[in-house]
Design an enzyme around this catalytic site. Structure first.
Site, PDB file in Angstrom:
ATOM      1  CG  PHE A 183      44.158  42.644  38.034  1.00 57.11           C
ATOM      2  CD1 PHE A 183      43.435  43.052  39.210  1.00 57.11           C
ATOM      3  CD2 PHE A 183      45.464  42.491  37.999  1.00 57.11           C
ATOM      4  CE1 PHE A 183      44.443  43.271  40.084  1.00 57.11           C
ATOM      5  CE2 PHE A 183      46.442  42.696  38.810  1.00 57.11           C
ATOM      6  CZ  PHE A 183      45.897  43.010  40.328  1.00 57.11           C
TER       7      PHE A 183
ATOM      8  NE  ARG B  10      39.179  42.864  46.287  1.00 51.00           N
ATOM      9  CZ  ARG B  10      40.115  42.211  45.617  1.00 51.00           C
ATOM     10  NH1 ARG B  10      40.100  42.057  44.157  1.00 51.00           N
ATOM     11  NH2 ARG B  10      41.304  42.130  46.045  1.00 51.00           N
TER      12      ARG B  10
ATOM     13  CG  ASP C 100      43.277  36.441  35.510  1.00 56.56           C
ATOM     14  OD1 ASP C 100      43.425  35.593  36.339  1.00 56.56           O
ATOM     15  OD2 ASP C 100      43.937  37.575  35.293  1.00 56.56           O
TER      16      ASP C 100
ATOM     17  CE1 TYR D 181      48.425  36.912  44.800  1.00 59.30           C
ATOM     18  CE2 TYR D 181      50.168  36.074  43.591  1.00 59.30           C
ATOM     19  CZ  TYR D 181      49.250  36.958  44.004  1.00 59.30           C
ATOM     20  OH  TYR D 181      49.023  37.966  42.809  1.00 59.30           O
ATOM     21  CE  LYS D 182      44.101  36.908  43.390  1.00 65.55           C
ATOM     22  NZ  LYS D 182      44.534  38.234  44.121  1.00 65.55           N
TER      23      LYS D 182
END
Length: 423
Positions: free
Chosen positions: A145, A396, A222, A247-248
Site C-alpha cells: 500500500f 475490488r 500491516d 474502519y474496515k
C-alpha cells in the site's frame, strides 16, 4: 437439504442467472452467521455493498452507543470522564481486540493515531531495537500500500538506510521464497502486508515471520486487510510488531483510530519516536522531560480518539460472540461464490481474475480486471452497487463476513455483468 460445498464451483449452478441466484439463496440458508447481517444499518435494503474492505457498515447499536456517550458520558460526566473511563479505553479496547481478533495476550495492543502514524512509530521502534550498526537494510515490496512504501522511503532517507525491494506480482503477493532471498546479514526490518490490498493475496505470516527471525531481523506486519476477516495468532507466530486500521472489518467508522501491537518481549525499554503527553509515565504531572509510560501505553502520543473506539467496540463484541474461525469460514464461502459468478458471467466477457483461486491464499476480497471498469464502477455506484475501483483497471469486491450476504453478492455481480460493454 444438505449444505452446498462452499469452496468449489458447483457444476450444476454455472448457467442461468436463476440457477446462480438459487445457489445464493441456498448458501444464505446454510450460513450460520446469516443472522449477524441484521445488526448492521442498510442490510435490509437492495443496495449491494461490495466495499466492506474499505469502509465497513455501521452497526445499528452504534447511534445509541454514541448518543449515550454524548448525553451521559461527555454531557453528564464532562471532564470527569477522562479519569473514570476514557484514559483507559485505548488499552482496554486494545486488549479486547487482541483477544478477539489478533491472538494476542493482554498488554500488547493499544488503540491510537492513524495507521500511517502507528506504522511510523513501529518501524522506527523496530529499527532502534535491532541495535546492530551493520544491519542497514529495510525490506519491503513494490506493490505494498502506498503509505507503507512512502513511510519506509522517508525513514530510509532520514536514517541513511538502504531499501531492498521485493518485486511483487500485483496479481498475487509476496511469497516466502522471495522473503528468504531478500533477507540476510544486512537486514534490519521487514515491512509487509498480510493481505495484499490489490489482489487479496494472503501472505504466509507464520513462515515469513520465522524466515525474518532466522535472518536475525525483525518484522512489522500491516494487518489492515486481515484484522476481522482472517484468523490471526500474533503471539503464537512470534510477530514482533503489527499495525492496522479499524474502519474496515472492525466497523469503527470513517477515520477511526488504528491499533498497534508490540510483542511483550520488545516492550521493556523500547522507545517510539513521537513523544506526546499521553505516552508519558505520568501524563498529568505536566513536568519537564519525557519518561515513557511502561508497557504498551508508551506507544501513545496524543489525546485518544474516543468516538471511533466506541463505534468499534460493538463489532468486537460480535466477533467475540461469533468467533474468528466461523468468520474466516464465511469469508472463504463468500469469495468462493464470487469466483463462481466471475467464472460463469465475467470471464466469458473478457474479465481477468487478479486474485488467487486457492481459498487458503486469499483474504476477504477478490479483484477482477477489465479496461472498462473505471466507467463501470461509476455507473454501478449510481445503481446502488458499490465495489471499489483500483487503477489501472481493477474492481475490488470486498466481502465483510458479518455484514455481507450471498444474495447481495449475486445482485452486485449481476449488475457488473450487465454493464460490461458488448464485444
Amino acid at each position: 437439504m444438505s449444505a452446498p460445498n462452499p469452496h468449489a464451483t458447483n457444476p450444476q449452478a454455472t448457467g442461468t442467472s436463476d440457477a446462480l441466484r438459487q445457489r445464493a439463496v441456498e448458501l444464505d440458508a446454510a450460513d450460520p452467521l446469516a443472522g449477524y447481517r441484521s445488526h448492521f444499518i442498510g442490510t435490509e435494503t437492495d443496495l449491494s455493498y461490495l466495499d466492506g474492505n474499505s469502509l465497513g457498515r455501521p452497526l445499528k447499536r452504534t447511534p445509541g452507543d454514541i448518543s449515550t456517550f454524548i448525553h451521559e458520558g461527555w454531557g453528564g460526566r464532562l471532564i470527569r470522564g477522562w479519569d473514570e473511563e476514557w484514559l483507559e479505553l485505548p488499552q482496554a479496547i486494545g486488549d479486547q481486540l487482541g483477544r478477539a481478533v489478533l491472538g494476542a495476550a493482554p498488554g500488547q495492543t493499544i488503540i491510537a493515531d492513524s495507521t500511517t502514524v502507528v506504522l511510523y512509530k513501529l518501524i522506527r521502534a523496530a529499527l532502534a531495537a535491532v541495535k546492530d550498526p551493520t544491519r542497514t537494510e529495510i525490506v519491503l515490496d513494490t506493490d505494498n500500500f502506498p503509505t507503507d512504501r512512502y513511510l519506509v522511503e522517508g525513514i530510509a532517507g532520514e536514517e541513511g538506510l538502504t531499501l531492498r525491494w521485493i518485486d511483487a506480482d500485483p496479481s498475487s503477493g509476496v511469497t516466502l521464497d522471495q522473503v528468504r532471498e531478500a533477507v540476510g546479514p544486512a537486514t534490519a526490518v521487514v515491512l509487509l502486508s498480510h493481505v495484499a490490498y490489490r489482489s487479496g493475496f494472503l501472505a504466509d505470516l507464520p513462515g515469513i515471520t520465522a524466515a525474518v527471525h532466522d535472518a536475525g531481523a525483525l518484522v512489522v506486519w500491516d494487518l489492515c486487510h486481515s484484522a476481522g476477516s482472517v484468523e490471526l495468532e500474533l503471539d503464537a507466530c512470534g510477530v514482533d510488531f503489527a499495525a492496522g486500521c479499524t474502519y474496515k472489518y472492525l466497523n469503527g467508522g470513517p477515520g477511526s483510530p488504528a491499533f498497534a501491537y508490540v510483542k511483550a518481549r520488545h516492550l521493556g525499554g523500547l522507545s517510539q519516536p513521537i513523544w506526546g503527553w499521553m505516552g508519558r509515565k505520568d501524563a498529568f504531572e505536566m513536568g519537564p522531560g519525557y519518561e515513557a509510560a511502561p508497557g504498551i501505553r508508551g506507544f501513545l502520543s496524543g489525546t485518544p480518539a474516543i468516538f471511533g473506539m466506541i463505534a468499534m467496540r460493538g463489532t468486537l463484541d460480535l466477533i467475540e460472540e461469533a468467533g474468528m474461525p466461523a468468520i474466516r469460514e464465511k469469508s472463504r464461502r463468500l469469495t468462493a461464490y464470487a469466483l463462481e459468478l466471475h467464472d460463469a458471467w465475467l470471464a466469458p466477457a473478457g474479465v481477468r481474475l487478479a486474485t488467487p483461486r486457492d481459498p487458503e491464499l486469499r483474504g476477504s476480497h477478490i479483484t477482477v480486471d477489465h479496461p472498462a471498469f473505471r466507467e463501470v464502477t461509476a455507473a454501478l455506484w449510481e445503481k446502488d452497487v458499490i465495489p471499489d475501483f483500483r487503477a489501472p483497471q481493477g474492481i475490488r469486491i470486498g466481502l465483510s463476513p458479518l455484514s455481507t450476504g450471498f444474495t447481495e453478492v449475486h445482485r452486485g455481480m449481476d449488475a457488473i455483468r450487465a454493464l460490461l460493454p458488448a464485444d
